[in-house]
Scaffold this motif. Structure first.
Motif, PDB file in Angstrom:
ATOM      1  N   GLU A  91      64.374  58.844  39.892  1.00  0.00           N
ATOM      2  CA  GLU A  91      63.635  59.992  39.369  1.00  0.00           C
ATOM      3  C   GLU A  91      64.555  61.192  39.197  1.00  0.00           C
ATOM      4  OE1 GLU A  91      60.113  60.732  41.662  1.00  0.00           O
ATOM      5  OE2 GLU A  91      59.509  58.634  41.542  1.00  0.00           O
ATOM      6  N   ALA A  92      65.453  61.413  40.150  1.00  0.00           N
ATOM      7  CA  ALA A  92      66.396  62.527  40.036  1.00  0.00           C
ATOM      8  C   ALA A  92      67.330  62.311  38.852  1.00  0.00           C
ATOM      9  CB  ALA A  92      67.204  62.667  41.326  1.00  0.00           C
ATOM     10  N   PHE A  93      67.773  61.077  38.674  1.00  0.00           N
ATOM     11  CA  PHE A  93      68.653  60.776  37.548  1.00  0.00           C
ATOM     12  C   PHE A  93      67.957  61.064  36.227  1.00  0.00           C
ATOM     13  CE2 PHE A  93      69.718  57.815  34.173  1.00  0.00           C
ATOM     14  CZ  PHE A  93      71.050  58.149  33.974  1.00  0.00           C
ATOM     15  N   ALA A  94      66.735  60.588  36.081  1.00  0.00           N
ATOM     16  CA  ALA A  94      66.004  60.749  34.828  1.00  0.00           C
ATOM     17  C   ALA A  94      65.720  62.227  34.539  1.00  0.00           C
ATOM     18  CB  ALA A  94      64.704  59.954  34.854  1.00  0.00           C
ATOM     19  N   LEU A  97      61.449  56.569  35.673  1.00  0.00           N
ATOM     20  CA  LEU A  97      62.105  55.270  35.546  1.00  0.00           C
ATOM     21  C   LEU A  97      62.061  54.784  34.099  1.00  0.00           C
ATOM     22  CD1 LEU A  97      63.561  53.261  37.387  1.00  0.00           C
ATOM     23  CD2 LEU A  97      61.390  52.061  37.656  1.00  0.00           C
ATOM     24  N   GLY A  98      60.967  55.064  33.403  1.00  0.00           N
ATOM     25  CA  GLY A  98      60.861  54.719  31.987  1.00  0.00           C
ATOM     26  C   GLY A  98      61.886  55.471  31.148  1.00  0.00           C
ATOM     27  N   GLU A 100      66.711  46.096  36.007  1.00  0.00           N
ATOM     28  CA  GLU A 100      65.947  46.913  36.944  1.00  0.00           C
ATOM     29  C   GLU A 100      66.877  47.647  37.910  1.00  0.00           C
ATOM     30  OE1 GLU A 100      62.046  46.542  39.835  1.00  0.00           O
ATOM     31  OE2 GLU A 100      62.908  44.742  38.940  1.00  0.00           O
ATOM     32  N   ALA A 101      67.872  46.947  38.440  1.00  0.00           N
ATOM     33  CA  ALA A 101      68.830  47.588  39.347  1.00  0.00           C
ATOM     34  C   ALA A 101      69.637  48.655  38.611  1.00  0.00           C
ATOM     35  CB  ALA A 101      69.762  46.542  39.953  1.00  0.00           C
ATOM     36  N   LEU A 102      69.970  48.388  37.365  1.00  0.00           N
ATOM     37  CA  LEU A 102      70.728  49.351  36.575  1.00  0.00           C
ATOM     38  C   LEU A 102      69.957  50.656  36.407  1.00  0.00           C
ATOM     39  CD1 LEU A 102      73.161  50.067  34.695  1.00  0.00           C
ATOM     40  CD2 LEU A 102      71.792  49.106  32.826  1.00  0.00           C
ATOM     41  N   ILE A 103      68.693  50.560  36.038  1.00  0.00           N
ATOM     42  CA  ILE A 103      67.939  51.792  35.777  1.00  0.00           C
ATOM     43  C   ILE A 103      67.504  52.484  37.054  1.00  0.00           C
ATOM     44  CG2 ILE A 103      67.202  51.059  33.495  1.00  0.00           C
ATOM     45  CD1 ILE A 103      64.416  50.534  34.636  1.00  0.00           C
ATOM     46  N   GLU A 104      67.374  51.736  38.147  1.00  0.00           N
ATOM     47  CA  GLU A 104      67.020  52.370  39.408  1.00  0.00           C
ATOM     48  C   GLU A 104      68.201  53.102  39.998  1.00  0.00           C
ATOM     49  OE1 GLU A 104      65.296  49.371  41.885  1.00  0.00           O
ATOM     50  OE2 GLU A 104      63.370  49.512  40.872  1.00  0.00           O
ATOM     51  N   GLY A 105      69.410  52.683  39.625  1.00  0.00           N
ATOM     52  CA  GLY A 105      70.611  53.356  40.095  1.00  0.00           C
ATOM     53  C   GLY A 105      70.975  52.959  41.511  1.00  0.00           C
ATOM     54  N   TYR A 142      69.408  53.508  29.181  1.00  0.00           N
ATOM     55  CA  TYR A 142      70.213  52.288  29.284  1.00  0.00           C
ATOM     56  C   TYR A 142      69.740  51.171  28.350  1.00  0.00           C
ATOM     57  CZ  TYR A 142      72.398  54.369  33.349  1.00  0.00           C
ATOM     58  OH  TYR A 142      73.101  55.196  34.187  1.00  0.00           O
ATOM     59  N   GLN A 143      68.904  51.489  27.402  1.00  0.00           N
ATOM     60  CA  GLN A 143      68.331  50.480  26.497  1.00  0.00           C
ATOM     61  C   GLN A 143      69.392  49.598  25.851  1.00  0.00           C
ATOM     62  OE1 GLN A 143      65.883  52.181  23.444  1.00  0.00           O
ATOM     63  NE2 GLN A 143      65.658  50.280  22.350  1.00  0.00           N
ATOM     64  N   ASP A 144      70.495  50.174  25.429  1.00  0.00           N
ATOM     65  CA  ASP A 144      71.521  49.399  24.730  1.00  0.00           C
ATOM     66  C   ASP A 144      72.222  48.398  25.641  1.00  0.00           C
ATOM     67  OD1 ASP A 144      72.712  51.541  26.120  1.00  0.00           O
ATOM     68  OD2 ASP A 144      74.411  51.626  24.742  1.00  0.00           O
ATOM     69  N   GLN A 145      72.041  48.512  26.959  1.00  0.00           N
ATOM     70  CA  GLN A 145      72.664  47.582  27.895  1.00  0.00           C
ATOM     71  C   GLN A 145      71.702  46.496  28.373  1.00  0.00           C
ATOM     72  OE1 GLN A 145      74.894  49.551  31.005  1.00  0.00           O
ATOM     73  NE2 GLN A 145      75.116  51.365  29.723  1.00  0.00           N
ATOM     74  N   TYR A 146      70.466  46.500  27.885  1.00  0.00           N
ATOM     75  CA  TYR A 146      69.456  45.560  28.380  1.00  0.00           C
ATOM     76  C   TYR A 146      69.917  44.102  28.299  1.00  0.00           C
ATOM     77  CZ  TYR A 146      65.096  43.087  29.112  1.00  0.00           C
ATOM     78  OH  TYR A 146      64.147  42.230  29.594  1.00  0.00           O
TER      79      TYR A 146
END
Length: 115
Positions: free
Chosen positions: A101-104, A67-68, A85-90, A74-78
């Motif tokens: 986890e699969a995405f990362a 997740l980190g 949180e929803a963005l990075i969790e997908g 997605y840092q530039d979209q923060y």
């Protein structure tokens, strides 16, 4: 999820670039104080972006999580999204966060098709 910029992203970047590490080294890599790093690491752990690893419970050794790594992608979209949180969790993540986890890891991406 409320991240402190740029400190939190610097910590995540240092853990991704240098691997698992302790606060003293992360302070040197980020240019931030050890006290600041020690304050932020438990917060990042609560968010699931880093995890404390052993062997000793009080070792202070941390590593970046999947997740980190997604947060760094997605840092530039923060500042542009309402729910980072929803963005990075997908999409379609359950309680386990397997999709994030699969995405990362570069695993399967979701599609827009109905399931």
């Amino acid at each position: 999820m409320k991240l402190r910029q740029p400190t939190d992203f610097l910590i995540l970047e240092a853990l991704e670039d240098k691997g698992r590490n302790v606060a003293t080294n992360l302070a040197a890599h980020t240019g931030k104080s050890r006290k600041n790093i020690n304050t932020r690491l438990p917060v990042l752990e609560d968010y699931g972006l880093v995890q404390k690893i052993g062997p000793a419970e009080r070792s202070g050794l941390y590593e970046i999580t999947a997740l980190g790594k997604a947060a760094l992608v997605y840092q530039d979209q923060y500042d542009e999204v309402d729910d980072f949180e929803a963005l990075i969790e997908g999409p379609n993540t359950g309680a386990t966060g397997d999709a994030a986890e699969a995405f990362a890891r570069g695993g399967e991406e979701s599609t827009d098709e109905d399931e």
